[in-house]
Design a protein around this motif. Sequence first.
Motif: not given
Length: 159
Positions: A29-33, A64-66, A71-74
Amino acid sequence: MPPSAPAPPRRLPRISAGRLWAGGIGTAIVVALVIVVGVMLVRGVLQIPVLAAEGAGTYGTATTTTYAFAGAVIAIVATALLHLLLLFMPRPMQFFYWIAALVTAVAVLLPFTFSAQWEAQIATAAINLVAGVCLMSILGSIGSSSVLPDEGGYPTGRM
């Protein structure tokens, strides 16, 4: 000469999988944000059109969402890797930091392999660097704290 005693069987370290995976989800979550905030900073404040044409607004497009989702998947994949390293590798945190640093280096270099404006390449590389350092620092501390002490109350000494 008397036969020597057999070596005791190797025990797997005790890992708090719940703590590790909860931390991994939090890290995702943090990486995505971090990626979303980075894109919004670059597009909205610095006026550099990353991931979409200039007229697409501060957020950009679905790209941007992708990017944030990737990033979250990573981060989830990195959590799985960290779990395996903690269970089976000597000095697992050292391996984790090296692997994460090298993957981050690839992510920083990757934007320069695509045809784009120089400013957009630098901005994307900077976002990737911040996201990689974020992932490394958060998961690194979570990994270390997820190893439970052995029955005698001592850490496993494998960090």
